[in-house]
Motif scaffolding. Structure first.
Motif, PDB file in Angstrom:
ATOM      1  N   LEU A  86       0.989  -1.174   0.064  1.00  0.00           N
ATOM      2  CA  LEU A  86       0.055   0.015  -0.005  1.00  0.00           C
ATOM      3  C   LEU A  86       0.670   1.142  -0.051  1.00  0.00           C
ATOM      4  O   LEU A  86       1.950   1.338   0.579  1.00  0.00           O
ATOM      5  CB  LEU A  86      -0.821   0.009   1.260  1.00  0.00           C
ATOM      6  N   ASN A  87       0.470   2.280  -0.388  1.00  0.00           N
ATOM      7  CA  ASN A  87       1.006   3.672  -0.407  1.00  0.00           C
ATOM      8  C   ASN A  87       0.012   4.679  -0.238  1.00  0.00           C
ATOM      9  O   ASN A  87      -1.135   4.484  -0.208  1.00  0.00           O
ATOM     10  CB  ASN A  87       1.704   3.843  -1.789  1.00  0.00           C
ATOM     11  N   ALA A  88       0.477   5.920  -0.092  1.00  0.00           N
ATOM     12  CA  ALA A  88      -0.265   7.011   0.362  1.00  0.00           C
ATOM     13  C   ALA A  88      -1.683   7.205  -0.613  1.00  0.00           C
ATOM     14  O   ALA A  88      -2.409   7.677  -0.083  1.00  0.00           O
ATOM     15  CB  ALA A  88       0.521   8.040   0.635  1.00  0.00           C
ATOM     16  N   GLU A  89      -1.342   6.755  -1.788  1.00  0.00           N
ATOM     17  CA  GLU A  89      -2.381   7.415  -2.878  1.00  0.00           C
ATOM     18  C   GLU A  89      -3.477   6.235  -2.625  1.00  0.00           C
ATOM     19  O   GLU A  89      -4.588   6.343  -3.545  1.00  0.00           O
ATOM     20  CB  GLU A  89      -1.634   7.256  -4.316  1.00  0.00           C
ATOM     21  N   ASP A  90      -3.477   5.249  -1.768  1.00  0.00           N
ATOM     22  CA  ASP A  90      -4.427   4.042  -1.556  1.00  0.00           C
ATOM     23  C   ASP A  90      -5.576   4.702  -0.619  1.00  0.00           C
ATOM     24  O   ASP A  90      -6.472   4.019  -0.371  1.00  0.00           O
ATOM     25  CB  ASP A  90      -3.953   2.808  -1.250  1.00  0.00           C
ATOM     26  N   THR A  91      -4.893   5.856   0.135  1.00  0.00           N
ATOM     27  CA  THR A  91      -5.865   6.321   1.133  1.00  0.00           C
ATOM     28  C   THR A  91      -7.436   6.867   0.579  1.00  0.00           C
ATOM     29  O   THR A  91      -7.288   7.679  -0.342  1.00  0.00           O
ATOM     30  CB  THR A  91      -5.363   7.509   1.726  1.00  0.00           C
ATOM     31  N   ALA A  92      -8.421   6.046   0.783  1.00  0.00           N
ATOM     32  CA  ALA A  92      -9.846   6.477   0.534  1.00  0.00           C
ATOM     33  C   ALA A  92     -10.777   5.568   1.649  1.00  0.00           C
ATOM     34  O   ALA A  92     -10.272   4.836   2.089  1.00  0.00           O
ATOM     35  CB  ALA A  92      -9.689   5.715  -0.945  1.00  0.00           C
ATOM     36  N   VAL A  93     -12.017   5.878   1.105  1.00  0.00           N
ATOM     37  CA  VAL A  93     -13.064   4.934   1.534  1.00  0.00           C
ATOM     38  C   VAL A  93     -13.207   3.935   0.613  1.00  0.00           C
ATOM     39  O   VAL A  93     -13.539   4.548  -0.538  1.00  0.00           O
ATOM     40  CB  VAL A  93     -14.447   6.153   1.821  1.00  0.00           C
ATOM     41  N   TYR A  94     -13.249   2.978   1.020  1.00  0.00           N
ATOM     42  CA  TYR A  94     -13.554   1.694   0.118  1.00  0.00           C
ATOM     43  C   TYR A  94     -14.965   1.388   0.298  1.00  0.00           C
ATOM     44  O   TYR A  94     -15.222   1.025   1.407  1.00  0.00           O
ATOM     45  CB  TYR A  94     -12.592   0.740   0.267  1.00  0.00           C
ATOM     46  N   PHE A  95     -15.631   1.152  -0.858  1.00  0.00           N
ATOM     47  CA  PHE A  95     -17.043   0.581  -1.129  1.00  0.00           C
ATOM     48  C   PHE A  95     -16.878  -0.824  -1.726  1.00  0.00           C
ATOM     49  O   PHE A  95     -16.248  -1.049  -2.750  1.00  0.00           O
ATOM     50  CB  PHE A  95     -17.999   1.436  -1.815  1.00  0.00           C
ATOM     51  N   CYS A  96     -18.001  -1.594  -1.331  1.00  0.00           N
ATOM     52  CA  CYS A  96     -18.144  -2.946  -2.042  1.00  0.00           C
ATOM     53  C   CYS A  96     -19.735  -2.826  -2.829  1.00  0.00           C
ATOM     54  O   CYS A  96     -20.560  -1.950  -2.173  1.00  0.00           O
ATOM     55  CB  CYS A  96     -18.194  -4.173  -1.414  1.00  0.00           C
ATOM     56  N   ALA A  97     -19.853  -3.490  -3.642  1.00  0.00           N
ATOM     57  CA  ALA A  97     -21.240  -3.349  -4.415  1.00  0.00           C
ATOM     58  C   ALA A  97     -21.546  -4.823  -5.371  1.00  0.00           C
ATOM     59  O   ALA A  97     -20.508  -5.543  -5.332  1.00  0.00           O
ATOM     60  CB  ALA A  97     -20.829  -2.229  -5.551  1.00  0.00           C
ATOM     61  N   ALA A  98     -22.762  -4.842  -5.348  1.00  0.00           N
ATOM     62  CA  ALA A  98     -22.986  -6.016  -6.117  1.00  0.00           C
ATOM     63  C   ALA A  98     -23.808  -5.597  -7.305  1.00  0.00           C
ATOM     64  O   ALA A  98     -24.875  -4.688  -7.453  1.00  0.00           O
ATOM     65  CB  ALA A  98     -24.045  -7.046  -5.124  1.00  0.00           C
ATOM     66  N   HIS A  99     -23.785  -6.474  -8.535  1.00  0.00           N
ATOM     67  CA  HIS A  99     -24.407  -6.233  -9.532  1.00  0.00           C
ATOM     68  C   HIS A  99     -25.014  -7.588 -10.167  1.00  0.00           C
ATOM     69  O   HIS A  99     -24.203  -8.742 -10.225  1.00  0.00           O
ATOM     70  CB  HIS A  99     -23.807  -5.724 -10.819  1.00  0.00           C
ATOM     71  N   ARG A 100     -26.307  -8.142 -10.355  1.00  0.00           N
ATOM     72  CA  ARG A 100     -27.001  -9.109 -10.701  1.00  0.00           C
ATOM     73  C   ARG A 100     -26.463  -9.309 -12.094  1.00  0.00           C
ATOM     74  O   ARG A 100     -26.832  -8.607 -13.137  1.00  0.00           O
ATOM     75  CB  ARG A 100     -28.257  -9.209 -10.459  1.00  0.00           C
ATOM     76  N   ASP A 101     -25.911 -10.521 -12.611  1.00  0.00           N
ATOM     77  CA  ASP A 101     -25.760 -11.139 -13.935  1.00  0.00           C
ATOM     78  C   ASP A 101     -26.704 -11.457 -14.616  1.00  0.00           C
ATOM     79  O   ASP A 101     -27.072 -12.614 -14.723  1.00  0.00           O
ATOM     80  CB  ASP A 101     -24.526 -12.061 -14.022  1.00  0.00           C
ATOM     81  N   VAL A 102     -27.418 -10.464 -15.283  1.00  0.00           N
ATOM     82  CA  VAL A 102     -28.706 -10.851 -16.281  1.00  0.00           C
ATOM     83  C   VAL A 102     -28.272 -10.083 -17.526  1.00  0.00           C
ATOM     84  O   VAL A 102     -27.582  -9.148 -17.599  1.00  0.00           O
ATOM     85  CB  VAL A 102     -29.760 -10.216 -15.685  1.00  0.00           C
ATOM     86  N   PRO A 103     -28.984 -10.574 -18.438  1.00  0.00           N
ATOM     87  CA  PRO A 103     -28.799  -9.843 -19.916  1.00  0.00           C
ATOM     88  C   PRO A 103     -29.262  -8.434 -20.052  1.00  0.00           C
ATOM     89  O   PRO A 103     -30.131  -8.176 -19.271  1.00  0.00           O
ATOM     90  CB  PRO A 103     -29.925 -10.764 -20.652  1.00  0.00           C
ATOM     91  N   VAL A 104     -28.640  -7.886 -20.873  1.00  0.00           N
ATOM     92  CA  VAL A 104     -28.828  -6.479 -21.336  1.00  0.00           C
ATOM     93  C   VAL A 104     -29.594  -6.401 -22.657  1.00  0.00           C
ATOM     94  O   VAL A 104     -29.008  -7.025 -23.471  1.00  0.00           O
ATOM     95  CB  VAL A 104     -27.444  -5.565 -21.212  1.00  0.00           C
ATOM     96  N   ALA A 105     -30.690  -6.087 -22.695  1.00  0.00           N
ATOM     97  CA  ALA A 105     -31.396  -6.049 -23.829  1.00  0.00           C
ATOM     98  C   ALA A 105     -31.369  -7.370 -24.722  1.00  0.00           C
ATOM     99  O   ALA A 105     -31.441  -7.675 -25.679  1.00  0.00           O
ATOM    100  CB  ALA A 105     -30.905  -5.024 -24.752  1.00  0.00           C
ATOM    101  N   GLY A 106     -31.668  -8.267 -23.619  1.00  0.00           N
ATOM    102  CA  GLY A 106     -32.001  -9.767 -24.009  1.00  0.00           C
ATOM    103  C   GLY A 106     -30.673 -10.635 -24.484  1.00  0.00           C
ATOM    104  O   GLY A 106     -30.466 -11.682 -24.764  1.00  0.00           O
TER     105      GLY A 106
END
Length: 133
Positions: A86-106
């Motif tokens: 790690l370095n100073a540029e990695d300083t941040a608030v870290y978030f996790c997220a989820a996306h359901r794997d579904v078709p886009v326009a079929g």
């Protein structure tokens, strides 16, 4: 209730390591792409990594490639982000997220990670990572 709970942030010296965890509840992650973002003060939110349990694809941003590793334990409904060197540029608030794997326009758009337009439906609260130089 659909929820993502991130943890593991803290203060670390430059060159050190941390492992973030993000546990899902209220949904099954097997059909989801799980991602990590970060936002430093005064900067835009930056997507840094993701992994799709559906097709096994993964992604790393250029700023973390070779230093960060994402993993997913479906049995624990948890994604991990191992952060090394790690370095100073990695300083941040870290978030996790989820996306359901579904078709886009079929159509299923492979690889599934990152999602189309980097759009996620579920976000967890952030965990602060501070790297001292």
């Amino acid at each position: 209730e659909v929820q993502l709970q991130a943890s593991g942030g803290g203060l670390v010296q430059a060159g050190g390591a941390l492992r973030l965890s993000c546990t899902a509840s209220g949904f099954i992650i097997d059909d989801y792409t799980l991602g990590w973002f970060r936002q430093a003060p005064g900067k835009e939110r930056e997507p840094i990594s993701c992994y799709s349990s559906t097709d096994g694809s993964e992604y790393y941003g250029d700023s973390v490639k070779g230093r960060f590793t994402i993993s997913v334990d479906n049995s624990k409904a948890t994604t991990y982000l191992q952060m090394d060197n790690l370095n100073a540029e990695d300083t941040a608030v870290y978030f996790c997220a989820a996306h359901r794997d579904v078709p886009v326009a079929g159509v299923m758009l492979y690889p599934l990670c990152p999602p189309y337009r980097n759009e996620y439906e579920i976000f967890g609260q952030g965990t602060l990572v501070t790297v001292s130089s």
